[in-house]
Design a protein around this motif. Structure first.
Motif, PDB file in Angstrom:
ATOM      1  N   THR A   1      80.365 110.141 -14.816  1.00  0.00           N
ATOM      2  CA  THR A   1      80.320 110.064 -13.357  1.00  0.00           C
ATOM      3  C   THR A   1      81.385 109.116 -12.819  1.00  0.00           C
ATOM      4  OG1 THR A   1      78.598 108.361 -13.437  1.00  0.00           O
ATOM      5  CG2 THR A   1      77.881 110.647 -13.242  1.00  0.00           C
ATOM      6  N   ALA A   2      81.896 108.209 -13.656  1.00  0.00           N
ATOM      7  CA  ALA A   2      82.967 107.315 -13.205  1.00  0.00           C
ATOM      8  C   ALA A   2      84.254 108.079 -12.911  1.00  0.00           C
ATOM      9  CB  ALA A   2      83.234 106.234 -14.256  1.00  0.00           C
ATOM     10  N   ARG A   3      84.357 109.331 -13.380  1.00  0.00           N
ATOM     11  CA  ARG A   3      85.511 110.180 -13.054  1.00  0.00           C
ATOM     12  C   ARG A   3      85.196 111.158 -11.920  1.00  0.00           C
ATOM     13  NH1 ARG A   3      90.022 110.502 -16.301  1.00  0.00           N
ATOM     14  NH2 ARG A   3      90.431 112.577 -15.439  1.00  0.00           N
ATOM     15  N   GLN A   4      83.955 111.187 -11.483  1.00  0.00           N
ATOM     16  CA  GLN A   4      83.544 112.138 -10.453  1.00  0.00           C
ATOM     17  C   GLN A   4      83.039 111.466  -9.183  1.00  0.00           C
ATOM     18  OE1 GLN A   4      80.539 114.402 -12.453  1.00  0.00           O
ATOM     19  NE2 GLN A   4      81.888 115.030 -14.107  1.00  0.00           N
ATOM     20  N   TYR A   5      82.598 110.213  -9.285  1.00  0.00           N
ATOM     21  CA  TYR A   5      82.036 109.497  -8.143  1.00  0.00           C
ATOM     22  C   TYR A   5      82.977 108.366  -7.743  1.00  0.00           C
ATOM     23  CZ  TYR A   5      77.446 111.480  -9.553  1.00  0.00           C
ATOM     24  OH  TYR A   5      76.406 112.307  -9.900  1.00  0.00           O
ATOM     25  N   THR A   6      83.018 108.061  -6.448  1.00  0.00           N
ATOM     26  CA  THR A   6      83.720 106.855  -6.029  1.00  0.00           C
ATOM     27  C   THR A   6      82.748 105.683  -6.120  1.00  0.00           C
ATOM     28  OG1 THR A   6      83.143 106.979  -3.672  1.00  0.00           O
ATOM     29  CG2 THR A   6      85.070 108.226  -4.403  1.00  0.00           C
ATOM     30  N   ASP A   7      83.159 104.654  -6.830  1.00  0.00           N
ATOM     31  CA  ASP A   7      82.344 103.457  -7.002  1.00  0.00           C
ATOM     32  C   ASP A   7      83.252 102.251  -7.124  1.00  0.00           C
ATOM     33  OD1 ASP A   7      79.414 103.750  -7.059  1.00  0.00           O
ATOM     34  OD2 ASP A   7      79.785 105.214  -8.642  1.00  0.00           O
ATOM     35  N   LEU A   8      82.669 101.085  -6.927  1.00  0.00           N
ATOM     36  CA  LEU A   8      83.403  99.835  -7.071  1.00  0.00           C
ATOM     37  C   LEU A   8      82.747  98.984  -8.138  1.00  0.00           C
ATOM     38  CD1 LEU A   8      83.966  99.185  -3.307  1.00  0.00           C
ATOM     39  CD2 LEU A   8      85.804  99.365  -4.969  1.00  0.00           C
ATOM     40  N   GLY A   9      83.589  98.288  -8.902  1.00  0.00           N
ATOM     41  CA  GLY A   9      83.090  97.376  -9.916  1.00  0.00           C
ATOM     42  C   GLY A   9      83.865  96.074  -9.884  1.00  0.00           C
ATOM     43  N   LEU A  10      83.202  94.982 -10.183  1.00  0.00           N
ATOM     44  CA  LEU A  10      83.822  93.653 -10.215  1.00  0.00           C
ATOM     45  C   LEU A  10      83.560  93.026 -11.574  1.00  0.00           C
ATOM     46  CD1 LEU A  10      85.203  91.308  -8.540  1.00  0.00           C
ATOM     47  CD2 LEU A  10      82.867  90.459  -8.184  1.00  0.00           C
ATOM     48  N   ILE A  11      84.632  92.575 -12.225  1.00  0.00           N
ATOM     49  CA  ILE A  11      84.490  91.787 -13.453  1.00  0.00           C
ATOM     50  C   ILE A  11      84.915  90.370 -13.108  1.00  0.00           C
ATOM     51  CG2 ILE A  11      85.065  91.571 -15.892  1.00  0.00           C
ATOM     52  CD1 ILE A  11      85.923  94.476 -15.906  1.00  0.00           C
ATOM     53  N   THR A  12      84.045  89.410 -13.347  1.00  0.00           N
ATOM     54  CA  THR A  12      84.302  88.042 -12.908  1.00  0.00           C
ATOM     55  C   THR A  12      83.736  87.038 -13.897  1.00  0.00           C
ATOM     56  OG1 THR A  12      83.985  86.466 -11.091  1.00  0.00           O
ATOM     57  CG2 THR A  12      82.188  87.992 -11.503  1.00  0.00           C
ATOM     58  N   ALA A  13      84.353  85.880 -13.892  1.00  0.00           N
ATOM     59  CA  ALA A  13      83.820  84.736 -14.645  1.00  0.00           C
ATOM     60  C   ALA A  13      83.423  83.618 -13.687  1.00  0.00           C
ATOM     61  CB  ALA A  13      84.857  84.237 -15.650  1.00  0.00           C
ATOM     62  N   HIS A  14      83.220  83.943 -12.420  1.00  0.00           N
ATOM     63  CA  HIS A  14      82.852  82.927 -11.435  1.00  0.00           C
ATOM     64  C   HIS A  14      81.529  82.276 -11.852  1.00  0.00           C
ATOM     65  CE1 HIS A  14      81.842  80.965  -7.692  1.00  0.00           C
ATOM     66  NE2 HIS A  14      83.047  81.261  -7.224  1.00  0.00           N
ATOM     67  N   PRO A  15      81.493  80.960 -11.959  1.00  0.00           N
ATOM     68  CA  PRO A  15      80.284  80.287 -12.473  1.00  0.00           C
ATOM     69  C   PRO A  15      79.038  80.570 -11.655  1.00  0.00           C
ATOM     70  CG  PRO A  15      82.146  78.778 -12.459  1.00  0.00           C
ATOM     71  CD  PRO A  15      82.595  80.003 -11.727  1.00  0.00           C
ATOM     72  N   ASP A  16      79.154  80.585 -10.323  1.00  0.00           N
ATOM     73  CA  ASP A  16      77.966  80.804  -9.497  1.00  0.00           C
ATOM     74  C   ASP A  16      77.397  82.200  -9.698  1.00  0.00           C
ATOM     75  OD1 ASP A  16      78.220  78.275  -8.505  1.00  0.00           O
ATOM     76  OD2 ASP A  16      79.021  78.880  -6.556  1.00  0.00           O
ATOM     77  N   ILE A  17      78.273  83.201  -9.718  1.00  0.00           N
ATOM     78  CA  ILE A  17      77.794  84.570  -9.920  1.00  0.00           C
ATOM     79  C   ILE A  17      77.213  84.715 -11.319  1.00  0.00           C
ATOM     80  CG2 ILE A  17      78.544  86.972 -10.142  1.00  0.00           C
ATOM     81  CD1 ILE A  17      80.389  86.553  -7.795  1.00  0.00           C
ATOM     82  N   GLY A  18      77.888  84.126 -12.312  1.00  0.00           N
ATOM     83  CA  GLY A  18      77.359  84.182 -13.670  1.00  0.00           C
ATOM     84  C   GLY A  18      75.980  83.572 -13.770  1.00  0.00           C
ATOM     85  N   ASN A  19      75.764  82.445 -13.102  1.00  0.00           N
ATOM     86  CA  ASN A  19      74.449  81.800 -13.150  1.00  0.00           C
ATOM     87  C   ASN A  19      73.409  82.624 -12.405  1.00  0.00           C
ATOM     88  OD1 ASN A  19      72.899  79.330 -13.938  1.00  0.00           O
ATOM     89  ND2 ASN A  19      72.578  79.239 -11.724  1.00  0.00           N
ATOM     90  N   ASP A  20      73.802  83.204 -11.273  1.00  0.00           N
ATOM     91  CA  ASP A  20      72.868  84.060 -10.536  1.00  0.00           C
ATOM     92  C   ASP A  20      72.409  85.238 -11.391  1.00  0.00           C
ATOM     93  OD1 ASP A  20      73.023  82.470  -8.297  1.00  0.00           O
ATOM     94  OD2 ASP A  20      74.252  83.853  -7.115  1.00  0.00           O
ATOM     95  N   ILE A  21      73.349  85.882 -12.075  1.00  0.00           N
ATOM     96  CA  ILE A  21      72.990  87.037 -12.911  1.00  0.00           C
ATOM     97  C   ILE A  21      72.123  86.592 -14.082  1.00  0.00           C
ATOM     98  CG2 ILE A  21      73.904  88.890 -14.357  1.00  0.00           C
ATOM     99  CD1 ILE A  21      74.229  89.269 -11.326  1.00  0.00           C
ATOM    100  N   HIS A  22      72.435  85.435 -14.648  1.00  0.00           N
ATOM    101  CA  HIS A  22      71.589  84.880 -15.709  1.00  0.00           C
ATOM    102  C   HIS A  22      70.150  84.733 -15.221  1.00  0.00           C
ATOM    103  CE1 HIS A  22      69.990  82.063 -18.669  1.00  0.00           C
ATOM    104  NE2 HIS A  22      69.752  81.219 -17.681  1.00  0.00           N
ATOM    105  N   LEU A  23      69.966  84.189 -14.019  1.00  0.00           N
ATOM    106  CA  LEU A  23      68.622  83.987 -13.480  1.00  0.00           C
ATOM    107  C   LEU A  23      67.916  85.318 -13.227  1.00  0.00           C
ATOM    108  CD1 LEU A  23      69.324  81.081 -10.949  1.00  0.00           C
ATOM    109  CD2 LEU A  23      68.150  80.920 -13.156  1.00  0.00           C
ATOM    110  N   ILE A  24      68.657  86.309 -12.753  1.00  0.00           N
ATOM    111  CA  ILE A  24      68.037  87.611 -12.496  1.00  0.00           C
ATOM    112  C   ILE A  24      67.573  88.246 -13.803  1.00  0.00           C
ATOM    113  CG2 ILE A  24      68.442  89.954 -11.649  1.00  0.00           C
ATOM    114  CD1 ILE A  24      70.355  88.735  -9.570  1.00  0.00           C
ATOM    115  N   PHE A  25      68.375  88.160 -14.859  1.00  0.00           N
ATOM    116  CA  PHE A  25      67.938  88.696 -16.150  1.00  0.00           C
ATOM    117  C   PHE A  25      66.711  87.942 -16.664  1.00  0.00           C
ATOM    118  CE2 PHE A  25      72.114  90.876 -16.761  1.00  0.00           C
ATOM    119  CZ  PHE A  25      71.615  92.100 -17.164  1.00  0.00           C
ATOM    120  N   GLN A  26      66.694  86.634 -16.466  1.00  0.00           N
ATOM    121  CA  GLN A  26      65.519  85.853 -16.868  1.00  0.00           C
ATOM    122  C   GLN A  26      64.287  86.350 -16.125  1.00  0.00           C
ATOM    123  OE1 GLN A  26      65.533  83.639 -19.340  1.00  0.00           O
ATOM    124  NE2 GLN A  26      66.791  81.853 -18.896  1.00  0.00           N
TER     125      GLN A  26
END
Length: 719
Positions: free
Chosen positions: A498-523
């Motif tokens: 679907t990544a070749r058929q749908y328009t979507d956006l993705g972000l790859i980041t090492a931003h500490p705040d976002i990384g910590n937020d995602i860590h908390l959500i997985f927890q």
């Protein structure tokens, strides 16, 4: 794919004061706001089901557009048919359930019974248009182009001989025709399966009088049959299985006379209802439900146009359906199956030209690339390979300690699943949140969940009562004396197809705040964590709804203060009443609002004094529009978010969703330009929603240059 160094100096997202920018008690605009605040007039809301149904007319318009390559037009026709199937399986099925329970009307004031009546009328119009497109346009034009889908009336002697032999050798051995009598009651009919009801006269070997018989086409039989070139004289000649069955059905009843043979198909409710509070193991409960899914309550009967009324009545009685569930078909009842012709015909002149997605500039380590700055991916114009490469390098990197990921839809033979299995076998700590209730992917998800568990992956099935629809990947890597988190967040699924058929956006980041937020959500997802205090992210069902309302109301306050105020948002669907009410309020305050909503939209734009500052457009083009983006002017300091969530009640209030800011100014500008401003300038693939609920196809006006947003991105990013 611009990149810049992330900084740690940006402040956390505060609660927003609608009179300015000072922090405010977040509870003021929380979900606990009084229902009395809503604009409740039903005339201000379109019905969601009818709006969603109308989307298929915009898809079908692509099938009749002579500017679109011929086989692509066929594909659009099939998409509209498949969408209609799913609409009846889910939306109509759910409405019938609501009607049985006596549920009250929605914000539009229409009771389920009234909506179902309107659905029948509108769906009948769509079906008529679909078969007119096939019979009067596409089939004749395909025939002229050398791609022939032949009916029995056009078979020559050689074709007829080959097809009869094919029927005897390949089809008859797997058929089990059933004559209906007291000893042979009406059989169970599988959802969306192809069937023939046969009218017989005469007596069989046991002296039984002929009446009716049912011939069910097993799933193992191909629905489109390719006639060999040496037989047909052409390389691309095809026949529907339904035509073959109807032509030779007499061979199944020797000694009896076939008075008529009529194909039919029944559509059933496919919404699985699992009471998660009452089961000990949702995976086992879903496996049990899936066994019977194909035989749930019937919601629609498609029958050959010339089928006599008494036979139709017999079928309706057996499926417990009323007359308003019948759709008489002038052609194959499973028209969507002709999509196989698209795949079987290699004719580049009849398809969109191929394109090569842009790839990330060369680097030995994607971790080094992301450490230097965030990476933004705009699919399908940017390749999905950086996401796969990030995971592959994480698998092989001895410094990577843990990988955590959500999976909603990943497709068959998923490279993502393969990589996660390898990571676990290499001793890394791997946790995967698998959403078992991803509609129509439940069986596939159960399968790869079992595979992941067998490899030692910790598999979590999300949260009871809330689908996990968030798209996030977290990699924990040791770098010297510190642990660093690398994150991928997306608006679409981890599905390379679907990544070749749908328009979507993705972000790859090492931003500490976002990384910590995602860590908390997985927890939170894997444990029993309390509601989180996130620094950057907004999350459903906790802060996203309130965060959207706050930002809409902030723009309204700016407008009332005489400041510039602007909202632009792109999504798949919109129906959440409080968000719509807030948008109406912002429009009344003078905020200029542009909404790019692909499918269902229950907001009524252009109502004087209410929504005359709101424009709604839908883009239907080569790729399925799937990205979700929210942009708020914020008095010259704009905020831009991407999300996994549409502005639907279910996404904002009953699902686990993530909404992430694009913090890098260059990437935010790029996102705004490519995915918002570019689409607002589209005058070729855009449809504008009118106050009466109709859509007008936009065309270049005056001296305006023709502009297709998707074609622009293909030329700019893939050229």
């Amino acid at each position: 794919m611009n990149r810049s160094r992330p900084t740690d100096s940006e402040p956390a997202i505060p609660a927003i004061d609608p009179t300015g920018r000072a922090p405010l008690d977040a509870g003021l605009y929380s979900d606990a706001a009084s229902d009395g605040d809503l604009l409740r007039d039903p005339s201000l809301y379109f019905n969601r089901e009818l709006s969603q149904l109308d989307f298929n007319f915009r898809v079908l318009a692509q099938a009749v557009d002579a500017q679109v390559p011929l086989l692509e037009r066929l594909r659009y026709l099939c998409i509209s048919c498949t969408n209609l199937d799913e609409f009846f399986e889910i939306r109509a099925g759910t409405l019938r359930h609501a009607q049985d329970l006596g549920l009250v009307a929605g914000p539009d004031g229409l009771a389920p019974s009234a909506v179902l009546a309107r659905i029948h009328d509108r769906a009948a119009e769509l079906v008529e248009a679909q078969y007119a497109c096939w019979n009067d346009m596409l089939r004749p034009q395909l025939n002229e182009a050398g791609v022939r889908v032949l009916g029995p009336d056009s078979w020559n002697q050689a074709q007829t001989r080959w097809l009869r032999d094919y029927f005897r050798d390949e089809v008859m051995p797997v058929l089990s025709p059933l004559g209906l009598d007291p000893a042979h009651p009406f059989p169970k009919i599988l959802n969306k399966s192809l069937n023939i009801v046969v009218v017989l006269s005469g007596r069989d070997a046991f002296g039984r009088d002929g009446n009716l018989a049912i011939v069910r086409a097993p799933r193992s039989l191909p629905r489109i049959i390719h006639i060999p070139e040496e037989v047909s004289g052409g390389p691309t000649d095809f026949v529907f299985l339904s035509a073959l069955l109807s032509a030779f059905v007499d061979e199944l009843f020797p000694g009896m006379k076939v008075e008529g043979a009529y194909q039919f198909r029944v559509t059933r409710n496919s919404e699985l209802l699992v009471d998660e509070e009452e089961v000990d193991n949702i995976a086992l409960a879903l496996r049990d439900e899936l066994v019977g899914r194909g035989y749930l309550r019937a919601v629609r009967l498609e029958i050959a146009e010339k089928c006599p009324a008494p036979i139709v009545r017999t079928l309706l009685d057996n499926f417990d359906l009323q007359e308003n569930a019948v759709y008489r078909i002038n052609g194959p009842v499973n028209l969507n199956r002709v999509i196989q012709v698209y795949d079987l015909v290699s004719r580049g002149d009849l398809k969109f030209p191929p394109f090569q997605p842009r790839v990330l500039p060369g680097s030995d380590s994607i971790f080094d690339t992301v450490a230097r700055g965030d990476v933004l991916l705009h699919h399908p114009f940017d390749a999905f390979t950086p996401v796969l490469e990030l995971l592959r390098q994480a698998v092989d990197d001895p410094n990577v300690l843990a990988i955590k990921q959500t999976l909603y839809r990943s497709g068959k033979d998923s490279q993502i699943v393969d990589a996660l299995v390898q990571a676990a076998r290499k001793g890394k700590d791997v946790t995967v949140v698998v959403e078992l209730r991803a509609r129509f992917d439940e069986e596939a998800n159960l399968g790869f969940a079992d595979r992941l568990q067998e490899a030692g992956v910790q598999v979590v099935y999300g949260v009871v009562g809330y689908k996990t629809h968030a798209k996030m990947l977290l990699i924990v890597r040791r770098e010297g004396r510190v642990l660093r988190r690398y994150v991928h967040l997306g608006t679409g699924n981890y599905h390379a197809g679907t990544a070749r058929q749908y328009t979507d956006l993705g972000l790859i980041t090492a931003h500490p705040d976002i990384g910590n937020d995602i860590h908390l959500i997985f927890q939170q997802l894997s444990g029993l964590a309390p509601q989180l205090e996130l620094k950057r992210m907004l999350q459903s069902p906790f802060t996203l709804h309130a965060g959207v309302l706050q930002r809409i109301q902030r723009e309204a306050a700016f407008a009332l203060a005489g400041k510039p105020a602007r909202i632009v948002a792109k999504m798949n669907a919109l129906n959440e009443p409080r968000v719509i009410s807030a948008l109406y309020g912002a429009s009344q305050a003078g905020v200029r609002i542009d909404l790019i909503v692909r499918g269902a939209c229950t907001l009524r734009p252009g109502v004087p004094g209410i929504s005359d500052n709101i424009r709604v457009r839908s883009i239907v083009g080569r790729f399925l529009e799937h990205s979700r983006i929210y942009w708020f002017g914020n008095d010259g300091a704009p905020e831009l978010f991407c999300a996994s969530a549409d502005w639907l009640e279910r996404n904002l209030l009953r699902r686990v969703e993530t909404c992430f800011p694009i913090l890098d100014p260059q990437l935010a500008d790029r996102t705004h330009e490519e995915a918002l401003a570019n689409y607002l300038a589209d005058n070729l693939n855009a449809w504008e929603l009118q106050p009466d609920g109709s859509y007008v196809h936009l065309t270049p006006q005056d001296d305006a240059e023709p502009h297709s947003a998707q074609a622009c991105l293909l030329a700019k990013l893939c050229g």
